[in-house]
Design a protein around this motif. Structure first.
Motif, PDB file in Angstrom:
ATOM      1  N   ALA A 590      35.414  64.197 -37.960  1.00 17.90           N
ATOM      2  CA  ALA A 590      36.189  63.768 -39.126  1.00 17.90           C
ATOM      3  C   ALA A 590      35.404  62.766 -39.961  1.00 17.90           C
ATOM      4  CB  ALA A 590      37.517  63.163 -38.672  1.00 17.90           C
ATOM      5  N   GLY A 591      34.693  61.864 -39.291  1.00  9.05           N
ATOM      6  CA  GLY A 591      33.868  60.893 -40.010  1.00  9.05           C
ATOM      7  C   GLY A 591      32.760  61.568 -40.799  1.00  9.05           C
ATOM      8  N   PHE A 592      32.177  62.595 -40.225  1.00 14.89           N
ATOM      9  CA  PHE A 592      31.113  63.331 -40.919  1.00 14.89           C
ATOM     10  C   PHE A 592      31.655  64.038 -42.162  1.00 14.89           C
ATOM     11  CE2 PHE A 592      28.933  67.417 -41.538  1.00 14.89           C
ATOM     12  CZ  PHE A 592      27.642  66.962 -41.825  1.00 14.89           C
ATOM     13  N   LEU A 593      32.870  64.578 -42.067  1.00 11.58           N
ATOM     14  CA  LEU A 593      33.462  65.331 -43.177  1.00 11.58           C
ATOM     15  C   LEU A 593      34.110  64.434 -44.231  1.00 11.58           C
ATOM     16  CD1 LEU A 593      35.231  68.199 -41.173  1.00 11.58           C
ATOM     17  CD2 LEU A 593      33.158  68.412 -42.545  1.00 11.58           C
ATOM     18  N   ASN A 594      34.343  63.168 -43.905  1.00  7.61           N
ATOM     19  CA  ASN A 594      35.142  62.296 -44.764  1.00  7.61           C
ATOM     20  C   ASN A 594      34.615  62.161 -46.192  1.00  7.61           C
ATOM     21  OD1 ASN A 594      37.576  60.546 -44.737  1.00  7.61           O
ATOM     22  ND2 ASN A 594      36.080  58.974 -45.342  1.00  7.61           N
ATOM     23  N   PRO A 595      33.298  61.918 -46.416  1.00  7.87           N
ATOM     24  CA  PRO A 595      32.818  61.769 -47.802  1.00  7.87           C
ATOM     25  C   PRO A 595      33.114  63.003 -48.662  1.00  7.87           C
ATOM     26  CG  PRO A 595      31.162  61.008 -46.246  1.00  7.87           C
ATOM     27  CD  PRO A 595      32.223  61.680 -45.440  1.00  7.87           C
ATOM     28  N   PHE A 596      32.879  64.180 -48.101  1.00  8.41           N
ATOM     29  CA  PHE A 596      33.160  65.402 -48.847  1.00  8.41           C
ATOM     30  C   PHE A 596      34.662  65.572 -49.059  1.00  8.41           C
ATOM     31  CE2 PHE A 596      34.140  70.027 -48.740  1.00  8.41           C
ATOM     32  CZ  PHE A 596      33.536  70.382 -49.944  1.00  8.41           C
ATOM     33  N   LEU A 600      37.792  65.831 -52.579  1.00  6.42           N
ATOM     34  CA  LEU A 600      38.861  66.822 -52.743  1.00  6.42           C
ATOM     35  C   LEU A 600      40.244  66.196 -52.671  1.00  6.42           C
ATOM     36  CD1 LEU A 600      37.445  69.662 -50.427  1.00  6.42           C
ATOM     37  CD2 LEU A 600      36.881  69.144 -52.803  1.00  6.42           C
ATOM     38  N   GLY A 601      40.313  64.867 -52.590  1.00  5.12           N
ATOM     39  CA  GLY A 601      41.601  64.195 -52.489  1.00  5.12           C
ATOM     40  C   GLY A 601      42.169  64.193 -51.085  1.00  5.12           C
ATOM     41  N   LEU A 602      41.352  64.554 -50.093  1.00  5.33           N
ATOM     42  CA  LEU A 602      41.782  64.595 -48.700  1.00  5.33           C
ATOM     43  C   LEU A 602      41.068  63.495 -47.933  1.00  5.33           C
ATOM     44  CD1 LEU A 602      41.389  68.476 -48.250  1.00  5.33           C
ATOM     45  CD2 LEU A 602      43.427  67.241 -49.000  1.00  5.33           C
ATOM     46  N   ASP A 603      41.093  63.558 -46.614  1.00  6.34           N
ATOM     47  CA  ASP A 603      40.230  62.727 -45.782  1.00  6.34           C
ATOM     48  C   ASP A 603      39.652  63.610 -44.671  1.00  6.34           C
ATOM     49  OD1 ASP A 603      42.014  62.899 -43.565  1.00  6.34           O
ATOM     50  OD2 ASP A 603      43.094  61.108 -44.190  1.00  6.34           O
ATOM     51  N   SER A 649      50.546  55.070 -43.963  1.00  4.34           N
ATOM     52  CA  SER A 649      49.750  54.009 -43.329  1.00  4.34           C
ATOM     53  C   SER A 649      48.288  54.399 -43.168  1.00  4.34           C
ATOM     54  CB  SER A 649      50.346  53.667 -41.956  1.00  4.34           C
ATOM     55  OG  SER A 649      50.175  54.754 -41.048  1.00  4.34           O
ATOM     56  N   HIS A 650      47.980  55.679 -43.241  1.00  2.16           N
ATOM     57  CA  HIS A 650      46.595  56.146 -43.149  1.00  2.16           C
ATOM     58  C   HIS A 650      46.053  56.566 -44.514  1.00  2.16           C
ATOM     59  CE1 HIS A 650      47.418  56.224 -38.830  1.00  2.16           C
ATOM     60  NE2 HIS A 650      46.104  56.264 -38.660  1.00  2.16           N
ATOM     61  N   GLY A 651      46.666  56.036 -45.573  1.00  2.00           N
ATOM     62  CA  GLY A 651      46.093  56.178 -46.909  1.00  2.00           C
ATOM     63  C   GLY A 651      46.620  57.317 -47.747  1.00  2.00           C
ATOM     64  N   TRP A 652      47.668  57.995 -47.291  1.00  2.25           N
ATOM     65  CA  TRP A 652      48.199  59.104 -48.082  1.00  2.25           C
ATOM     66  C   TRP A 652      48.911  58.579 -49.332  1.00  2.25           C
ATOM     67  CZ3 TRP A 652      49.770  64.532 -46.704  1.00  2.25           C
ATOM     68  CH2 TRP A 652      48.927  65.077 -45.725  1.00  2.25           C
ATOM     69  N   THR A 653      48.678  59.249 -50.473  1.00  2.00           N
ATOM     70  CA  THR A 653      49.407  59.008 -51.709  1.00  2.00           C
ATOM     71  C   THR A 653      49.955  60.347 -52.190  1.00  2.00           C
ATOM     72  OG1 THR A 653      47.484  59.401 -53.121  1.00  2.00           O
ATOM     73  CG2 THR A 653      47.795  57.147 -52.294  1.00  2.00           C
ATOM     74  N   VAL A 655      48.798  61.972 -54.552  1.00  5.45           N
ATOM     75  CA  VAL A 655      47.626  62.803 -54.830  1.00  5.45           C
ATOM     76  C   VAL A 655      47.160  63.500 -53.554  1.00  5.45           C
ATOM     77  CG1 VAL A 655      45.239  62.822 -55.654  1.00  5.45           C
ATOM     78  CG2 VAL A 655      46.927  61.337 -56.755  1.00  5.45           C
ATOM     79  N   THR A 656      47.142  62.755 -52.441  1.00  9.25           N
ATOM     80  CA  THR A 656      46.772  63.356 -51.155  1.00  9.25           C
ATOM     81  C   THR A 656      47.723  64.494 -50.804  1.00  9.25           C
ATOM     82  OG1 THR A 656      46.134  61.130 -50.457  1.00  9.25           O
ATOM     83  CG2 THR A 656      46.124  62.843 -48.772  1.00  9.25           C
ATOM     84  N   ALA A 657      49.016  64.246 -51.047  1.00  7.64           N
ATOM     85  CA  ALA A 657      50.015  65.269 -50.736  1.00  7.64           C
ATOM     86  C   ALA A 657      49.797  66.526 -51.577  1.00  7.64           C
ATOM     87  CB  ALA A 657      51.419  64.707 -50.976  1.00  7.64           C
ATOM     88  N   VAL A 658      49.560  66.353 -52.881  1.00  9.40           N
ATOM     89  CA  VAL A 658      49.345  67.511 -53.754  1.00  9.40           C
ATOM     90  C   VAL A 658      48.088  68.269 -53.345  1.00  9.40           C
ATOM     91  CG1 VAL A 658      48.778  68.235 -56.110  1.00  9.40           C
ATOM     92  CG2 VAL A 658      50.576  66.542 -55.725  1.00  9.40           C
ATOM     93  N   CYS A 659      46.998  67.536 -53.073  1.00 13.21           N
ATOM     94  CA  CYS A 659      45.739  68.194 -52.702  1.00 13.21           C
ATOM     95  C   CYS A 659      45.865  68.923 -51.360  1.00 13.21           C
ATOM     96  CB  CYS A 659      44.609  67.167 -52.645  1.00 13.21           C
ATOM     97  SG  CYS A 659      44.114  66.566 -54.275  1.00 13.21           S
ATOM     98  N   THR A 660      46.614  68.346 -50.428  1.00 15.03           N
ATOM     99  CA  THR A 660      46.830  69.018 -49.142  1.00 15.03           C
ATOM    100  C   THR A 660      47.618  70.303 -49.342  1.00 15.03           C
ATOM    101  OG1 THR A 660      46.844  66.875 -48.005  1.00 15.03           O
ATOM    102  CG2 THR A 660      47.741  68.754 -46.810  1.00 15.03           C
ATOM    103  N   MET A 661      48.616  70.267 -50.240  1.00 14.69           N
ATOM    104  CA  MET A 661      49.378  71.475 -50.537  1.00 14.69           C
ATOM    105  C   MET A 661      48.498  72.527 -51.214  1.00 14.69           C
ATOM    106  SD  MET A 661      52.907  69.741 -51.917  1.00 14.69           S
ATOM    107  CE  MET A 661      53.491  71.268 -52.621  1.00 14.69           C
ATOM    108  N   LEU A 662      47.678  72.079 -52.190  1.00 16.22           N
ATOM    109  CA  LEU A 662      46.801  73.015 -52.886  1.00 16.22           C
ATOM    110  C   LEU A 662      45.797  73.651 -51.926  1.00 16.22           C
ATOM    111  CD1 LEU A 662      46.046  71.089 -56.220  1.00 16.22           C
ATOM    112  CD2 LEU A 662      47.395  73.176 -55.961  1.00 16.22           C
TER     113      LEU A 662
END
Length: 715
Positions: A590-596, A600-603, A649-653, A655-662
């Motif tokens: 997950a740490g390796f993928l985090n920057p990319f 995309l609005g994810l983590d 608590s882990h940073g979701w907004t 925008v995160t919700a919309v990007c996860t849905m997309l």
């Protein structure tokens, strides 16, 4: 179009179908008919659950076989593809023709619709030209009676020269008499004298030139008159199938010379091969009209007036699409609201079993890693897949099948046909897209109904843009937590349904857009013609709908999902419990993928959950929870409120919700779907394309959305 002499090897015959006879007295019966005449209802009523399906060798068309025991004889019923004609212009027509011609059935039952019998007689007359072992089943007599249509079955039998049996297959009426007649035909107790169509004098003279020589070559293996007619007409597909059937090339020098003589005679009369086909079809149609005028009477000439009035609304340019979206919303609302309680009950049952398994492993004194691997990894993954996936499918598939049984789905295809045509795709893709709502793998299998290989590939590649039942839980949970949660009470489910319907409409828009792009790039071509018959509206058979949707769809798809979810559970547990330094392998990835992922609005954990959820989309959210809570086991919180607090608590907004849905809507197909794509396309290349296209589109759209929001400082 000329016929040439070609040598053929033994090979696997395109029409050939492996039929296992349990005894030498078993009889093979071909069940044929136009689409929407109730042929499958006849087949299912006779064979019940004693049936199985597969593919015709070398074809993408499905076959169904079932056994019906009658008078101590096993009748193997083969449900061949529904077709309007035996003039092979499509895969279905070729398969139907070849099985009747070369599959050596002991009898052929042609199922017709009593409400439009005259049109159905075209197929009957074409079949009579091939074989005399025919029984005509005039089905849907109950509907004909309701519409005040009267059919003189005895006179129809006299006109055709074969037995004619009336049935109402939905209620089982007449099926016993039908099988009695089939028994008599197969036991040679009745010898038919079928009607022989007489064509123009010049065509008959051309046939007489060729038929005597063909009769010697064919040795009564197939109707020589019909073969002569087809060779004169120039039917290349028949010649190939005929050579495979005989295992030798019939086009000897002598036969070629006779074909040439026959055509020269026609040429003298200025008749080419296209005109020959037109004259043949015209004569068959005229014969059907004459027979119809003698056997069919209408008390009310406007018997279809009610259906037409309904269609003026359901297929209109103004109301057709809104009504379709509204019905889709109702289906989703029923699925959303109805799945919660049974899902919770199944989950409680399965996790009660998990507790008992834990007690067993503790009693047996097995190492903790064995318990973790088998119970907390594999079993718990399976438990979540079943509890989350089974209830929505058990609701959605029957509702979907209900609309199908009612006769509405062809109206959906009609409404969307113009949109798919503009996208240079096939109108039938609308139906395969609808199948994808239940399961993308089922949608991929449904693409077999599209004849054009190019358009079939477009439908396969884009089917993933509509969410399956595996992605519904993720979409519904996010919509409820971050958007519909502002509305309290019973209206929350309504808001969730509206937002989910909006997501689905966007998925349909993407399907059309990507279909257009594919048709202009790697799959160039013009859309093929699409002839669609709108069947009459019929009262659905609720019991049959439930049985068919549960056994044919729900359990079939669930079995596939379970087969790929089990190894996924093992891998997830190992990654979450094997540590390198202070972090698990899952955290390192997950740490390796985090920057990319941030682009995309994810983590990293969300993206990793999608990757690990490749075998089954149902486990994406549980993996996210497991990763955030660092428990090492797949779990789910007691309520959506607790889950929302954890995500925020882990940073979701928003925008995160919309990007996860997309990204959930547009990312790679699941393991089951990829496996199905490989099976259906027969190519790893197109499987890879089907994997990459939605993934790249999902990445691009998420990146554009996130960059735009950041640019205008909306968060």
């Amino acid at each position: 179009m000329g016929l040439t002499s070609q040598s053929t090897g033994a090979g696997v015959r395109g029409y050939e179908l492996k039929i296992e006879r349990s005894g030498i007295d078993d009889k093979v019966i071909a069940l044929a008919g136009n689409p929407n005449v109730g042929k499958s209802t006849v087949f299912n009523s006779l064979t019940g659950l004693n049936q199985h399906t597969g593919n015709w060798p070398g074809k993408t068309v499905t076959n169904a076989q079932g056994i019906y025991k009658h008078k101590n004889i096993n009748f193997i019923m083969v449900d061949i593809p529904g077709t309007y004609s035996l003039v092979a212009n499509s895969v279905e027509e070729e398969v139907a023709r070849d099985f009747i011609c070369f599959g050596n059935p002991d009898a052929s039952v042609i199922v017709t619709d009593a409400t439009c019998l005259e049109r159905n007689l075209n197929l009957v007359l074409q079949t009579l030209e091939i074989t005399s072992n025919v029984v005509v089943c005039v089905n849907l007599l109950d509907e004909a009676k309701r519409k005040k249509i009267k059919i003189d079955l005895k006179e129809l039998s006299n006109q055709l020269g074969v037995p004619v049996i009336g049935t109402s297959a939905r209620s089982g009426k007449g099926l016993g008499e039908l099988m009695d007649t089939v028994y008599e035909i197969t036991q040679k107790e009745v010898i038919n004298s079928p009607l022989q169509i007489t064509y123009d004098v010049i065509i008959e003279e051309a046939i007489s030139i060729l038929e005597p020589d063909l009769r010697e070559v064919l040795m009564n293996k197939i109707n020589s008159r019909w073969v002569a007619l087809k060779l004169i007409e120039g039917d290349e597909t028949l010649l190939k199938s005929l050579n495979k059937y005989l295992n030798y090339d019939i086009m000897s020098d002598a036969i070629l010379q006779k074909v040439k003589e026959a055509r020269e005679k026609l040429t003298l009369e200025k008749i080419d091969h296209n005109m020959i086909r037109d004259k043949i079809v015209t004569q068959i149609v005229n014969t059907a009209e004459k027979i119809g005028s003698k056997t069919i009477s209408y008390e009310n000439e406007k018997y279809n007036h009610t259906d037409r009035r309904i269609d003026r609304v359901l297929t209109s340019r103004i109301f057709g699409i809104p009504i379709m979206i509204g019905l889709l919303g109702i289906v989703f609302w029923l699925t959303i609201t109805g799945a919660n309680i049974p899902s919770e009950m199944i989950a409680k049952l399965l996790f009660w079993v998990e507790d008992r398994l834990t007690d067993f492993f503790a009693w047996a004194g097995t190492p903790s890693w064995v318990h973790g691997l088998l119970v907390m990894g594999i079993y718990r993954t399976l438990a979540w897949v079943v509890s989350v996936m089974l209830p929505p499918m058990a609701i959605f598939f029957p509702l979907f099948t209900l609309l199908e049984d009612l006769g509405y789905l062809p109206r959906v295809a009609f409404n969307l046909d113009n949109f798919f045509k503009k996208a240079c795709a096939h109108g039938k893709q609308a139906l395969t897209m609808c199948m994808g709502f239940g399961c993308n793998a089922a949608g991929i299998i449904g693409c077999r109904i599209i004849d054009s290989p190019r358009e079939r590939l477009i439908a396969i590649i884009t089917n993933n843009f509509v969410p399956c039942n595996g992605r519904f839980p993720t979409l519904i949970a996010i919509i409820t937590m971050f958007f519909a949660g502002v509305v309290a009470g019973p209206f929350q489910s309504v808001v969730s349904t509206l937002l989910l319907t909006g997501v689905i409409v966007f998925g349909v828009f993407m399907t059309l857009s990507i279909s257009k792009i594919l048709s202009k790039t790697i799959l160039k071509g013009l859309p093929s013609s699409f002839t669609l018959e709108l069947p009459p509206y019929r009262k659905p058979q609720i019991g049959r709908v439930i049985v068919r949707s549960v056994f044919d769809r729900t359990l079939f798809v669930l079995a596939r999902a379970v087969s790929v979810a089990a190894p996924a559970g093992l891998i997830i547990w190992l990654m979450a419990n094997i540590h390198v330094g202070d972090l698990s392998i899952l955290s390192h990835c997950a740490g390796f993928l985090n920057p990319f992922a941030k682009l995309l609005g994810l983590d990293g954990y969300i993206l990793m959950a999608f990757i690990l959820g490749f075998p089954a989309n149902e486990i994406v959210v549980p993996i996210i929870i497991m990763s955030y809570m660092a428990t090492g086991n797949i779990l789910e919180l007691d309520s959506l409120d607790q889950l929302r607090e954890l995500l925020v608590s882990h940073g979701w907004t928003w925008v995160t919700a919309v990007c996860t849905m997309l990204f959930s809507l547009m990312h790679w197909p699941c393991g089951t779907t990829c496996w199905t794509i490989k099976k259906e396309s027969g190519s790893w290349k197109w499987t890879a394309v089907s994997f990459l296209v939605p993934t790249i589109i999902g990445i691009v759209i998420c990146f554009i959305f996130t960059s735009t929001v950041r640019l205008i400082n909306l968060f």
